[in-house]
Design a protein around this motif. Structure first.
Motif: not given
Length: 456
Positions: A245-253, A256-261, A446-450
């Motif tokens: 899997w891949f999902f990360t959800h950190y704000s720009p502050q 600053d990582k917010n995407w899925i593969y 938003y939560n795109f984790n499994a």
């Protein structure tokens, strides 16, 4: 003496898992022991210890080696230097790396390869250690200063064009292809063009998803690395990656990582099956990861010290995927898929629709459109039977399965659940329905984790 590619065929193969030491701050010796025992039971031969710059990390590394020895399993450990966190601009910065090597070079649980101390990295392609180039830095401050019983077998993950591997001749003994775990580059380029074409995914989702699914498990990035390593001559080692899997959800502050593969279409199983097919060209497989909670690709239990990822990790156990790891690791290491000796079902899905809108200041992750609203299932069957997947009282589907592995899926709608039953000779053999999962149409964030559930 020249070693050719065919030598890999008969060489012992290994499966290891990437372990983020930075998430182990509160670990006791018993924590290390339980993780090592669970990994060993799951077909994993060792941990790649990702170490950064925290002053407390060397003590946790010491505990890991102590636990590995106490486990009596023969479990191996090696250093994976996180060069995105460690300083590497001055010659003195290399001392910390060398110290790790010399401290454990003669430890009974140190992973040795071709008689040398195995070591890897995350990144490091920009590290000069005060020299004129990264190649000169790694050679003069790391490789050449470690000799005799401290000599290193170096298989880093440098994020460089494979055609430039030969510039590291005399430094590397192989390469680790970190991004081979997911269809990263091809996903990014494919979806950007797809999304721009007449509404893209939204206008014709079925054909778009079918096109994307063909990317899952592809070995194109492996072949690029293998070809470039072969061109260097000698017996270069190729270490491939596999991830669920891949999902990360950190704000720009923050980070600053917010995407899925792209992780749909049974990514973990298909990637493993691809690696089994080309196992004669692959020496080591590294599972990404045991405990990187921030990127949602952890296989181990949720414990230790999370990197502020609780919002999308807590309640999302992934250890059900370990049920698959032993099966596929055995196939990779032996060349034959083992017989299934216990009926099992593993189910997973995301907690909300891909297009749901949440009051979340971080915003939707990049590539959120590429994931499908489905429940994914893998059945490990001892013999043939029928499996029924259900996501609501009105939505179910029954499949015939044979002995071995079956990869199944079914759509899920807002408010849905996940359930599966394996029936054989009129008897329910496996029933699985987690009671703490609902496909929420109105998520608070938003939560795109499994969410992964597995039968006992």
């Amino acid at each position: 003496m020249t070693h050719h590619l065919s030598k890999r065929d008969n060489a012992t193969k290994f499966v290891v898992a990437h372990f983020m030491v930075g998430n182990s701050y509160p670990y006791t010796l018993n924590d290390w022991l339980s993780d090592i025992q669970l990994a060993h039971q799951s077909g994993i031969d060792g941990f790649a210890l990702n170490v950064g710059s925290d002053s407390w990390q060397p003590q946790q590394v010491a505990s890991a080696y102590q636990a590995a020895e106490q486990s009596g399993t023969g479990f191996k450990l090696f250093m994976s230097f996180d060069m995105s966190a460690l300083s590497c601009t001055a010659a003195s910065d290399a001392a910390a790396l060398r110290n790790y090597i010399t401290t454990y070079a003669n430890h009974p649980n140190q992973f040795m390869y071709n008689g040398r101390v195995f070591a890897s990295t995350f990144a490091g392609e920009s590290c000069t250690f005060g020299q004129g180039s990264a190649e000169a830095g790694w050679k003069s401050q790391f490789i050449q200063q470690l000799t005799g019983t401290n000599a290193v077998y170096f298989v880093p993950s440098f994020f460089i064009d494979p055609s430039t591997f030969n510039t590291y001749s005399g430094v590397i003994d192989g390469m680790f292809n970190w991004n081979s775990a997911w269809p990263v580059q091809v996903t990014t380029s494919f979806t950007s063009s797809l999304l721009g074409a007449v509404g893209g995914l939204l206008s014709n989702p079925s054909s778009a998803f079918n096109a994307l699914s063909s990317l899952v498990g592809a070995t194109t990035p492996d072949q690029q690395y293998i070809n470039s390593l072969n061109a260097m001559g000698g017996s270069m080692t190729y270490m491939a990656a596999v991830s669920p899997w891949f999902f990360t959800h950190y704000s720009p502050q923050t980070y600053d990582k917010n995407w899925i593969y792209l992780s749909d279409d049974h990514l973990y199983a298909k990637r493993w099956e691809s690696l089994v097919q080309i196992r004669d060209q692959v020496d080591i497989v590294e599972c990404l990861t045991w405990n990187d909670y921030g990127e949602s690709h952890y296989l181990g239990p949720i414990k230790g010290d999370q990197p502020n990822s609780q919002a999308w990790v807590d309640g999302f156990d992934h250890t059900g995927w370990l049920n698959l790891t032993s099966y596929y690791a055995t196939a990779f290491k032996t060349g034959s898929y083992p017989p299934v000796t216990k009926d099992q079902i593993i189910l997973w899905s995301r907690p909300h629709p891909a297009l749901a809108i949440a009051p979340d200041p971080v915003g939707q992750p990049t590539n959120f459109q590429i994931t499908q609203d489905k429940v994914w299932a893998i059945v490990l069957a001892t013999s043939s039977g029928t499996v029924t997947l259900s996501t609501s009282s009105s939505q179910s589907q029954t499949f015939s399965v044979s002995a071995g592995v079956a990869k199944l899926s079914i759509p899920i709608n807002p408010g849905g659940y996940m359930a599966a039953t394996l029936v054989r000779n009129g008897q329910n053999v496996v029933n699985l329905k987690p009671n703490n999962f609902t496909f929420n149409p109105n998520p608070p964030s938003y939560n795109f984790n499994a969410f992964v559930a597995a039968s006992n």
